[in-house]
Each structure stands twice: as C-alpha cells, then as structure tokens.
Design a protein around this motif. Sequence first.
Motif, PDB file in Angstrom:
ATOM      1  N   THR A  86       0.860  -1.174   0.000  1.00 39.67           N
ATOM      2  CA  THR A  86       0.000   0.000   0.000  1.00 39.67           C
ATOM      3  C   THR A  86       0.900   1.229   0.000  1.00 39.67           C
ATOM      4  N   LEU A  87       0.420   2.272  -0.613  1.00 43.55           N
ATOM      5  CA  LEU A  87       1.144   3.536  -0.648  1.00 43.55           C
ATOM      6  C   LEU A  87       0.123   4.644  -0.540  1.00 43.55           C
ATOM      7  N   THR A  88       0.268   5.465   0.478  1.00 44.37           N
ATOM      8  CA  THR A  88      -0.645   6.583   0.657  1.00 44.37           C
ATOM      9  C   THR A  88       0.075   7.871   0.296  1.00 44.37           C
ATOM     10  N   VAL A  98      -2.879   3.975  -2.799  1.00 44.24           N
ATOM     11  CA  VAL A  98      -2.692   2.997  -3.864  1.00 44.24           C
ATOM     12  C   VAL A  98      -2.637   1.634  -3.192  1.00 44.24           C
ATOM     13  N   THR A  99      -3.471   0.719  -3.662  1.00 51.10           N
ATOM     14  CA  THR A  99      -3.503  -0.639  -3.126  1.00 51.10           C
ATOM     15  C   THR A  99      -3.424  -1.625  -4.296  1.00 51.10           C
ATOM     16  N   PRO A 100      -3.383  -2.913  -4.009  1.00 47.69           N
ATOM     17  CA  PRO A 100      -3.367  -3.888  -5.098  1.00 47.69           C
ATOM     18  C   PRO A 100      -4.557  -3.788  -6.064  1.00 47.69           C
ATOM     19  N   ASP A 181      -9.073   0.956   2.442  1.00 49.21           N
ATOM     20  CA  ASP A 181      -8.315   2.209   2.462  1.00 49.21           C
ATOM     21  C   ASP A 181      -8.432   2.998   1.165  1.00 49.21           C
ATOM     22  N   ILE A 182      -8.993   2.380   0.123  1.00 56.81           N
ATOM     23  CA  ILE A 182      -9.154   3.073  -1.153  1.00 56.81           C
ATOM     24  C   ILE A 182     -10.232   4.133  -0.987  1.00 56.81           C
TER      25      ILE A 182
END
Length: 194
Positions: A86-88, A98-100, A181-182
């Motif tokens: 994950t990248l926030t 950003v998630t899978p 989280d998206i």
Amino acid sequence: MSKTAEGPERAVNGLLSVAQLLEEPRLARLYTFVLREGGVTIDGVVDALEMPRTTAYSDTGTLVELGVLTRDEEQKTHVYSAVPITLTVDLDRDEYTVTPTLIEAIGRAPRDRDLDLLLEKHGLGKLAAALTYAIPYAEGEMSERVAARELDLQPAFAIAILQALREVVLDMESVDPYFEDIRSARERPPETAD
C-alpha cells in the motif's frame, strides 16, 4: 545499515516498487495474480498467464528484487508469494491510497481496450479517479448514470470504464487487504443534478 536509515530507506524503496508496478502492466498483472493465488510456481504462472517461461522467470525475479514477491527456496520447485503493498499519497491534505486493486486495474489494461484507452488518453490519475466511483457502483450504492457523469468523460466511454472496473473491484475486494483504504466516491458523494 543503521536503524535510522532503515525506515526512510524502506519507505523510499517501497515507493519505487509501487511506482514500477504502476508503470509496467505486465509486472502489475503478475503481482496481483500471485496475490490472488497465494503461492505459485513458475509453471503456475506460465500456465495461468500464458506467459513464456523466460519472461515468467525474469518478471518474478524483478518482483522479488522489488520486494513485492517472496521466493520460498526450501523446496526443489520455488514457490512465490506476494507481499501486500500500500502507498498513501498526501498532497495538500488530499489523500489517496494505492492498493493492489489499482495495480490490478493497470495489469488488466493491455487486455481491456477501454482501460487501455483511458490510460493512453487520460492517464493513471483518471484511472484512480474512476476507481473511486467504480467502488460504490459495484456495490450498488451509486447508479451507473451518476458515476459516469462524475467521471467527466463521454458517457458511453465512462460506462464502459465503470463496467471494466466493476470486475476489478469484485475480483479484488476479498483479496486486497487494504481495499477499505481506497478512497470511495461514497465518502464524498457527487452533487445531485438539478
């Protein structure tokens, strides 16, 4: 390596890994395939993704180097597993994670003309924005018409994008550990038309 450098180094390397997945659909497709399957061998990759063996070896090696796949070398046949990522990003208090699921959408683009055209004409940012509307659309919380209108694309094209992303959402919702989280348009509902 000092403990002080470990956190920032890991964070920046993680950022670069996610960036590479966002830029290379073939790697994105392989990564999310391994994530969905749990543990796979090269033969499993070759068969399922119809990928040449040399490409499968090369790409899994790249993903291991990036730190998004692990390779279990205990057995004669190596088994690969995905590391959930994950990248926030926070720009002026506007946050996006950003998630899978987004990575899966990118991986599908070369085999989906609508997603490919969206990336070509409007870029990755528009794909991420479309995903925020595809989530409530896929979950029946937003009509196709409202979601399409909010994308600010030609209506028929927007509907095609939503339908393609609906499949991504449905396939990834149970697999993506960071799905919640998206950002979803249901958090910031569109204004209703008069």
